[in-house]
Design an enzyme around this catalytic site. Structure first.
Site, mmCIF file in Angstrom:
data_model
loop_
_atom_site.group_PDB
_atom_site.id
_atom_site.type_symbol
_atom_site.label_atom_id
_atom_site.label_comp_id
_atom_site.label_asym_id
_atom_site.label_seq_id
_atom_site.Cartn_x
_atom_site.Cartn_y
_atom_site.Cartn_z
ATOM 1 N N LYS A 146 -2.220 -7.402 17.788
ATOM 2 C CA LYS A 146 -0.856 -7.758 18.131
ATOM 3 C C LYS A 146 0.056 -6.545 18.153
ATOM 4 C CE LYS A 146 -1.286 -12.073 15.513
ATOM 5 N NZ LYS A 146 -0.866 -12.732 14.286
ATOM 6 N N ASP A 181 -6.018 5.197 13.396
ATOM 7 C CA ASP A 181 -6.172 5.582 11.995
ATOM 8 C C ASP A 181 -7.545 6.254 11.843
ATOM 9 O OD1 ASP A 181 -5.845 5.681 9.247
ATOM 10 O OD2 ASP A 181 -6.194 3.563 8.903
ATOM 11 N N PHE A 239 0.878 4.369 4.780
ATOM 12 C CA PHE A 239 0.874 3.052 5.417
ATOM 13 C C PHE A 239 2.256 2.811 6.015
ATOM 14 C CE2 PHE A 239 1.318 -1.516 5.685
ATOM 15 C CZ PHE A 239 0.120 -1.867 6.289
ATOM 16 N N VAL A 240 2.301 2.597 7.309
ATOM 17 C CA VAL A 240 3.591 2.456 7.989
ATOM 18 C C VAL A 240 3.772 1.051 8.560
ATOM 19 C CG1 VAL A 240 3.958 4.897 8.525
ATOM 20 C CG2 VAL A 240 2.560 3.521 10.073
ATOM 21 N N ASP A 247 2.522 -4.199 11.211
ATOM 22 C CA ASP A 247 2.893 -5.245 10.250
ATOM 23 C C ASP A 247 2.529 -4.905 8.819
ATOM 24 O OD1 ASP A 247 0.037 -5.527 10.714
ATOM 25 O OD2 ASP A 247 0.197 -7.400 9.595
HETATM 26 P P1 5GP Z 1 -8.744 2.194 12.852
HETATM 27 O O1 5GP Z 1 -8.259 3.295 13.732
HETATM 28 O O2 5GP Z 1 -8.829 2.639 11.405
HETATM 29 O O3 5GP Z 1 -10.058 1.583 13.282
HETATM 30 O O4 5GP Z 1 -7.780 0.952 12.839
HETATM 31 C C1 5GP Z 1 -6.616 0.882 13.533
HETATM 32 C C2 5GP Z 1 -5.916 -0.400 13.161
HETATM 33 O O5 5GP Z 1 -5.659 -0.451 11.754
HETATM 34 C C3 5GP Z 1 -4.541 -0.451 13.797
HETATM 35 O O6 5GP Z 1 -4.585 -1.037 15.077
HETATM 36 C C4 5GP Z 1 -3.717 -1.232 12.781
HETATM 37 O O7 5GP Z 1 -3.846 -2.608 13.038
HETATM 38 C C5 5GP Z 1 -4.378 -0.928 11.442
HETATM 39 N N1 5GP Z 1 -3.652 0.140 10.702
HETATM 40 C C6 5GP Z 1 -4.095 1.373 10.428
HETATM 41 N N2 5GP Z 1 -3.163 2.094 9.761
HETATM 42 C C7 5GP Z 1 -2.093 1.284 9.608
HETATM 43 C C8 5GP Z 1 -0.787 1.468 9.009
HETATM 44 O O8 5GP Z 1 -0.387 2.504 8.491
HETATM 45 N N3 5GP Z 1 0.043 0.393 9.077
HETATM 46 C C9 5GP Z 1 -0.298 -0.796 9.639
HETATM 47 N N4 5GP Z 1 0.603 -1.761 9.632
HETATM 48 N N5 5GP Z 1 -1.517 -0.996 10.218
HETATM 49 C C10 5GP Z 1 -2.400 0.037 10.201
#
Ligand code: 5GP
Length: 184
Positions: free
Chosen positions: A52, A112, A161-162, A168
């Site tokens: 989302k 991330d 964490f943002v 969200d």
């Molecule tokens: P990754 O790159 O670790 O596979 O995951 C990305 C997903 O993790 C993003 O689309 C988001 O949903 C969630 N995510 C990662 N870091 C953050 C953060 O700092 N804040 C929030 N709200 N979601 C995060």
């Protein structure tokens, strides 16, 4: 910081600080829109909003594009109930469009570990698009576990964490016009 940003800070005392103000976001999204418009002059790309979290970015970005384009939506999960990304992408909602021979731009909120986007790219490549590029609002480069090529990045941020601008906490605060950090 705008008056609106300050209003939200007053309303939500658990927000520690604004990391990227709404003004900075809007300016950067305009720049990315110009860049994408230049890069896709001879194509009609499909912008795929990863739900989302990417919905505000998609809405703002597409209004800054001066080239014809289409939009589609996809929802994936990679957390499998836990808080750590597994990288194993499960499709919760698939595209309606056929992306074969099309230029695809994946529109994400945040990269991330990079595991989700990396797996999603692998999955979409099996549908034979002409190209796949990634646009993301923020890049937490320091947390990266998988080296993924990112083409259009709003901001690089520290490993915090943002929330806000689509991001969200427990499904809330996606509506904040800025990106902020919560109090520990
Ligand atoms: P990754 O790159 O670790 O596979 O995951 C990305 C997903 O993790 C993003 O689309 C988001 O949903 C969630 N995510 C990662 N870091 C953050 C953060 O700092 N804040 C929030 N709200 N979601 C995060």
């Amino acid at each position: 910081m705008t008056f609106d940003d300050q209003e939200y800070l007053n309303r939500y005392p658990f927000i520690d600080k604004v990391l990227i103000s709404s003004e900075e976001i809007q300016l950067r999204v305009r720049q990315l829109g110009n860049e994408i418009s230049n890069d896709y002059k001879d194509s009609v790309p499909i912008l795929v909003c990863i739900l989302k979290g990417a919905y505000p970015f998609l809405a703002d970005l597409t209004r800054c594009l001066s080239v014809d384009h289409e939009v589609d939506f996809m929802a994936v999960s990679s957390y499998d109930g836990g808080t750590q990304s597994t990288g194993v992408v499960k499709i919760e909602k698939d595209l309606k469009s056929n992306i074969t021979n099309r230029d695809v731009i994946l529109v994400e909120d945040i990269i991330d570990t990079g595991l989700t986007i990396d797996n999603l790219i692998d999955l979409l490549k099996t549908r034979n698009p002409r190209s796949i590029r990634v646009a993301a609002v923020v890049d937490k480069k320091i947390a990266r576990k998988k080296d993924v090529p990112l083409h259009y990045i709003g901001f690089e941020i520290p490993n915090e964490f943002v929330i806000g601008y689509g991001l969200d906490y427990d499904e809330k605060y996606r509506n904040l016009p800025f990106i902020g950090i919560m109090k520990a």
